[in-house]
Enzyme design. Structure first.
Site, PDB file in Angstrom:
ATOM      1  N   CYS A   1     -11.933  10.803  -7.055  1.00 25.56           N
ATOM      2  CA  CYS A   1     -11.842  11.256  -8.447  1.00 25.56           C
ATOM      3  C   CYS A   1     -11.356  12.702  -8.415  1.00 25.56           C
ATOM      4  O   CYS A   1     -11.232  13.297  -7.349  1.00 25.56           O
ATOM      5  CB  CYS A   1     -13.200  11.231  -9.133  1.00 25.56           C
ATOM      6  SG  CYS A   1     -14.043   9.660  -9.028  1.00 25.56           S
TER       7      CYS A   1
ATOM      8  N   ARG B   1      -5.543  11.173  -8.282  1.00 26.86           N
ATOM      9  CA  ARG B   1      -6.792  10.895  -7.574  1.00 26.86           C
ATOM     10  C   ARG B   1      -7.624   9.809  -8.264  1.00 26.86           C
ATOM     11  O   ARG B   1      -8.651   9.371  -7.751  1.00 26.86           O
ATOM     12  CB  ARG B   1      -7.644  12.167  -7.492  1.00 26.86           C
ATOM     13  CG  ARG B   1      -6.965  13.312  -6.784  1.00 26.86           C
ATOM     14  CD  ARG B   1      -7.854  14.532  -6.793  1.00 26.86           C
ATOM     15  NE  ARG B   1      -9.057  14.302  -6.019  1.00 26.86           N
ATOM     16  CZ  ARG B   1      -9.160  14.451  -4.718  1.00 26.86           C
ATOM     17  NH1 ARG B   1      -8.117  14.837  -4.024  1.00 26.86           N
ATOM     18  NH2 ARG B   1     -10.300  14.222  -4.103  1.00 26.86           N
TER      19      ARG B   1
ATOM     20  N   TRP C   1     -12.033   7.469 -10.836  1.00 25.20           N
ATOM     21  CA  TRP C   1     -11.607   6.199 -10.238  1.00 25.20           C
ATOM     22  C   TRP C   1     -12.922   5.490  -9.946  1.00 25.20           C
ATOM     23  O   TRP C   1     -13.648   5.866  -9.044  1.00 25.20           O
ATOM     24  CB  TRP C   1     -10.809   6.463  -8.962  1.00 25.20           C
ATOM     25  CG  TRP C   1     -10.333   5.225  -8.282  1.00 25.20           C
ATOM     26  CD1 TRP C   1     -10.875   4.637  -7.181  1.00 25.20           C
ATOM     27  CD2 TRP C   1      -9.181   4.441  -8.625  1.00 25.20           C
ATOM     28  NE1 TRP C   1     -10.139   3.536  -6.841  1.00 25.20           N
ATOM     29  CE2 TRP C   1      -9.099   3.390  -7.692  1.00 25.20           C
ATOM     30  CE3 TRP C   1      -8.217   4.516  -9.633  1.00 25.20           C
ATOM     31  CZ2 TRP C   1      -8.093   2.431  -7.740  1.00 25.20           C
ATOM     32  CZ3 TRP C   1      -7.213   3.565  -9.662  1.00 25.20           C
ATOM     33  CH2 TRP C   1      -7.157   2.540  -8.726  1.00 25.20           C
TER      34      TRP C   1
ATOM     35  N   ASN D   1     -17.472  13.764  -7.536  1.00 27.14           N
ATOM     36  CA  ASN D   1     -16.508  12.990  -6.773  1.00 27.14           C
ATOM     37  C   ASN D   1     -17.228  12.533  -5.525  1.00 27.14           C
ATOM     38  O   ASN D   1     -17.840  13.350  -4.843  1.00 27.14           O
ATOM     39  CB  ASN D   1     -15.327  13.929  -6.443  1.00 27.14           C
ATOM     40  CG  ASN D   1     -14.266  13.259  -5.612  1.00 27.14           C
ATOM     41  OD1 ASN D   1     -14.300  12.050  -5.404  1.00 27.14           O
ATOM     42  ND2 ASN D   1     -13.318  14.050  -5.134  1.00 27.14           N
ATOM     43  N   GLY D   2     -17.198  11.222  -5.213  1.00 28.53           N
ATOM     44  CA  GLY D   2     -17.864  10.722  -4.006  1.00 28.53           C
ATOM     45  C   GLY D   2     -18.796   9.578  -4.337  1.00 28.53           C
ATOM     46  O   GLY D   2     -18.723   8.989  -5.422  1.00 28.53           O
TER      47      GLY D   2
ATOM     48  N   GLU E   1       1.894  -7.869   9.502  1.00 24.40           N
ATOM     49  CA  GLU E   1       1.831  -6.741   8.569  1.00 24.40           C
ATOM     50  C   GLU E   1       2.855  -5.666   8.977  1.00 24.40           C
ATOM     51  O   GLU E   1       3.539  -5.097   8.126  1.00 24.40           O
ATOM     52  CB  GLU E   1       0.409  -6.170   8.520  1.00 24.40           C
ATOM     53  CG  GLU E   1       0.233  -4.904   7.709  1.00 24.40           C
ATOM     54  CD  GLU E   1       0.663  -5.009   6.241  1.00 24.40           C
ATOM     55  OE1 GLU E   1       1.002  -6.100   5.774  1.00 24.40           O
ATOM     56  OE2 GLU E   1       0.697  -3.960   5.579  1.00 24.40           O
TER      57      GLU E   1
ATOM     58  N   LYS F   1       5.877  -4.310   6.542  1.00 19.73           N
ATOM     59  CA  LYS F   1       5.963  -2.878   6.222  1.00 19.73           C
ATOM     60  C   LYS F   1       7.374  -2.375   6.513  1.00 19.73           C
ATOM     61  O   LYS F   1       7.984  -1.664   5.723  1.00 19.73           O
ATOM     62  CB  LYS F   1       4.945  -2.136   7.086  1.00 19.73           C
ATOM     63  CG  LYS F   1       4.256  -0.967   6.530  1.00 19.73           C
ATOM     64  CD  LYS F   1       3.132  -1.171   5.581  1.00 19.73           C
ATOM     65  CE  LYS F   1       3.404  -2.031   4.418  1.00 19.73           C
ATOM     66  NZ  LYS F   1       2.308  -2.493   3.654  1.00 19.73           N
TER      67      LYS F   1
ATOM     68  N   GLU G   1       9.977  -3.734   3.895  1.00 24.29           N
ATOM     69  CA  GLU G   1       9.947  -3.215   2.522  1.00 24.29           C
ATOM     70  C   GLU G   1      10.293  -1.734   2.442  1.00 24.29           C
ATOM     71  O   GLU G   1      10.832  -1.287   1.448  1.00 24.29           O
ATOM     72  CB  GLU G   1       8.618  -3.515   1.834  1.00 24.29           C
ATOM     73  CG  GLU G   1       7.412  -2.901   2.486  1.00 24.29           C
ATOM     74  CD  GLU G   1       6.100  -3.306   1.811  1.00 24.29           C
ATOM     75  OE1 GLU G   1       6.116  -3.684   0.649  1.00 24.29           O
ATOM     76  OE2 GLU G   1       5.061  -3.213   2.483  1.00 24.29           O
TER      77      GLU G   1
ATOM     78  N   HIS H   1      10.402 -21.113  21.668  1.00 21.07           N
ATOM     79  CA  HIS H   1      10.694 -22.421  21.095  1.00 21.07           C
ATOM     80  C   HIS H   1      11.863 -22.367  20.108  1.00 21.07           C
ATOM     81  O   HIS H   1      11.923 -23.174  19.178  1.00 21.07           O
ATOM     82  CB  HIS H   1       9.440 -22.996  20.425  1.00 21.07           C
ATOM     83  CG  HIS H   1       8.340 -23.253  21.409  1.00 21.07           C
ATOM     84  ND1 HIS H   1       8.374 -24.284  22.309  1.00 21.07           N
ATOM     85  CD2 HIS H   1       7.206 -22.565  21.682  1.00 21.07           C
ATOM     86  CE1 HIS H   1       7.296 -24.250  23.080  1.00 21.07           C
ATOM     87  NE2 HIS H   1       6.568 -23.195  22.716  1.00 21.07           N
TER      88      HIS H   1
ATOM     89  N   LYS I   1       4.020  -2.165  -7.762  1.00 20.34           N
ATOM     90  CA  LYS I   1       2.701  -2.016  -7.142  1.00 20.34           C
ATOM     91  C   LYS I   1       1.803  -3.212  -7.437  1.00 20.34           C
ATOM     92  O   LYS I   1       1.008  -3.615  -6.604  1.00 20.34           O
ATOM     93  CB  LYS I   1       2.059  -0.718  -7.639  1.00 20.34           C
ATOM     94  CG  LYS I   1       0.765  -0.351  -6.951  1.00 20.34           C
ATOM     95  CD  LYS I   1       0.986   0.021  -5.492  1.00 20.34           C
ATOM     96  CE  LYS I   1      -0.292   0.198  -4.723  1.00 20.34           C
ATOM     97  NZ  LYS I   1      -0.081   0.045  -3.267  1.00 20.34           N
TER      98      LYS I   1
END
Ligand code: F6R
Length: 608
Positions: A2, A27, A75, A101-102, A481, A485, A488, A504, A603
């Protein structure tokens, strides 16, 4: 994550606070609020939504003229984004306002204690508990009350405090969360990050853990945890404001890659107690894992790749069959799923249409559902039977990095919990794995030290047309993954293959100079992977090995070795993916790509 801002000076506080909050919106942005000190007492305006909503509401409400105030952009962690859960939170007597924050890990305990004393909670947040706790400790001395309050807190926090009993002063303190003090002339500020103060001053003090500061328009005083006065160093900002929101990084993606140790710590630490997973608060009880026929993991893109790692680890620990399916396929294949099964959906946004549809299908057929989600109160979080939040903080770059890593951590905890509940892990084994998970943030920090080497490798290989990633088991899941990455971010064609499968057919694509990245982090499979690596090398491939083995480059095997820290093979994807995220990032940078907003991507994919 936050954002906190506070102002005390001679100007109107609210415009300064709003300007600061706009700078901190990266944030968190699900709700926001400000509190000012007026002659008649504290006045608070807060609202769900972005800072713009707050600005509108402040104007509507009016009467916020004051020269001292604190603000917050949130957040959500504890409690959904809503007006009432937004900060600042006010103590019972209305004389203390707090922004935080936390995560306060022992807030339930504290809430119980305070409720017994007659405090009534208005919100579902952990922060409100701190406001009441402060009132409980306040006997006329702010410093003493703050020292007593933080002694009772477990977890991480940055706190900004305004008291009606001490006009013209702001107090703040922190542990494991950033807080700076902007040092101006006739005005001073507090903030989570430099962009929020730079409109007013370029001079700042970085508050250290457990220090307490008292700021007035003309004075900044910093004390240690025992109340002894310190002489903090005042630093000067020497960089361009436009890069400030990115904390000095060139792109959000690299910032978020570097934030991964914290994302993991925040996801793991509230969920491990006495070296055992504590997930009951998330609705993940032992009963959920008894008598299971199957676990179905359903997700898209990188979240699915986290699920592929999860499948390996859950099967290993809990000995129950696990499938990991592409969400858009799952719902249309008349899936064999019912009340004997558990469906785990994984989603950063919690709004991906395919994932939501798959979860609804699983629910309709009677399966119990768990959502591993980053965005609080998103659709997936609301609709699932149980929610395990990843506390990665807001992810701005379109390509996910820290949310993927936090998803892995959440899945490890589920795997251990399931193993313990089903009796396939002993308590000692469960504890041993929890200790290993607790070490991951440190090991990730170490893996991030490959950054200069990876930048060099990207400079060598950024002109390649095609890249193959190979691995076995967990390494294969991580390779998938790594390959996504790279595609993209750098727009280079890439494929991930099970190392033993290449022969194969696909090996026919390997020719002189084809780049192959081999991931080999499981000692039990190392020799097997090595023979697959030798076979591509013999066909002219350039090979980078990502491994925790002590190996040197060898003309018959590989051109470069990227050494990552050793860890349990079940958890190795958390480390092997780090240099691969960096590799994609630098490949994209060398190719001049739009790193944070790759072409054609969004996103959150809310269409099927
Ligand atoms: C890749 C990426 C996507 C997402 C996918 C699912 O970097 O970010 O592949 O993982 O679109 O999104 P969420 O996790 O929001 O459901």
């Amino acid at each position: 994550m936050c954002g906190i801002v506070g102002y005390v000076g001679r100007e109107e506080a609210v415009p300064v606070l709003l300007q600061g909050l706009y700078k901190l919106e990266y944030r968190g942005y699900d709700s926001a609020g400000v509190a000012v000190l007026r002659p008649e007492g504290l006045k608070v305006v807060k609202t769900k939504g972005r800072i713009k909503n707050l600005e509108d509401k402040v104007q509507q409400v009016g009467g916020m003229e004051a020269t001292c105030g604190i603000g917050h952009t949130r957040w959500a962690t504890h409690g959904e984004p809503s007006d009432v859960n937004a900060h600042p939170h006010i103590s019972r007597n209305g004389r203390i306002a707090i922004v935080h924050n936390g995560i306060i890990e022992n807030y339930l305990e504290l809430r119980e204690m305070l409720t017994k004393e007659g405090y009534e909670m208005q919100s579902q947040t952990d922060t409100e508990v701190v406001a009441h706790l402060f009132e409980h400790h306040f006997k006329g001395d702010m410093m003493q009350a703050l020292m007593d309050t933080v002694k009772d807190l477990r977890g991480s926090y940055a706190l900004g405090i305004l008291s009606a009993d001490d006009p013209g002063e702001i107090y703040c303190t922190k542990r494991d969360n950033p807080l700076i003090i902007g040092v101006g002339e006739g005005e001073n500020l507090i903030a989570s990050d430099i962009p929020a103060i730079i409109q007013k001053t370029k001079h700042y003090i970085v508050l250290e853990d457990n220090q307490i500061a008292r700021i007035t328009p003309d004075q900044v005083e910093v004390f240690n945890a025992f109340g002894q006065k310190l002489e903090p160093e005042v630093q000067t900002v020497n960089w361009d404001i436009s890069s400030a929101e990115k904390g000095g990084y060139e792109h959000f993606m690299i910032k978020e890659i570097m934030e991964q140790p914290k994302a993991l710590r925040d996801t793991i630490s509230p969920r491990i107690e006495g070296d055992l997973p504590r997930l009951e608060e998330c609705g993940l009880t032992d009963e959920l894992f008894h008598d299971l026929r199957n676990i179905h993991i359903v997700a898209c893109g990188s979240a699915l790749h986290a699920g592929l790692v999860g499948r390996e680890v859950i099967e290993r620990f809990a000995r129950v069959p696990v499938s990991a399916s592409v969400a858009s396929e799952f719902r249309y294949r008349n899936p064999i799923i019912g009340k004997e099964d558990l469906c785990i959906v994984i989603s950063q946004s919690g709004e991906t249409a395919d994932t939501l549809a798959a979860m609804r299908e699983a629910k309709k057929r009677g399966a119990r559902t768990i959502a591993i989600v980053n965005v609080v109160s998103s659709s997936a979080a609301r609709e699932a039977d149980s929610v395990l939040y990843t506390w990665a903080g807001p992810e701005i770059a379109v390509a996910t990095t820290k949310a993927y890593s936090a998803q892995l951590a959440a899945l490890y905890l589920v795997a251990i919990k399931a193993g313990l509940a089903r009796g396939t892990l002993t308590e000692e084994e469960g504890k041993e794995y929890c200790r290993k998970i607790n070490e991951l943030p440190e090991l990730i920090t170490e893996a991030l030290r490959t950054r200069p080497q990876i930048q060099y490798l990207a400079s060598l290989y950024s002109n390649r047309q095609s890249v193959f990633f190979i691995g076995r088991g967990v390494d294969y899941a991580a390779a998938q993954e790594a390959s996504l990455k790279l595609k993209e971010i750098s727009y280079i064609h890439s494929e991930a293959y099970a190392a033993g499968e290449l022969k194969h057919g696909t090996i026919s694509l390997i020719e002189d100079g084809t780049l192959v990245v081999a991931m080999a982090n499981d000692k039990a499979l190392y020799e097997k992977t090595l023979s697959n690596v030798k076979s591509v090398k013999a066909r002219g491939a350039s090979v980078i090995m990502v491994t925790n083995e002590e190996v040197e480059p060898d003309p018959e095997i590989c051109d470069f070795v990227v050494k990552i820290p050793d860890c349990d093979p079940a958890l190795s994807a958390s480390l092997s993916i780090i240099p691969m995220q960096l590799f994609s990032y630098y490949m994209g940078v060398y190719r001049g790509c739009d790193i944070d907003k790759p072409r054609n991507l969004a996103k959150s994919v809310t269409v099927e």
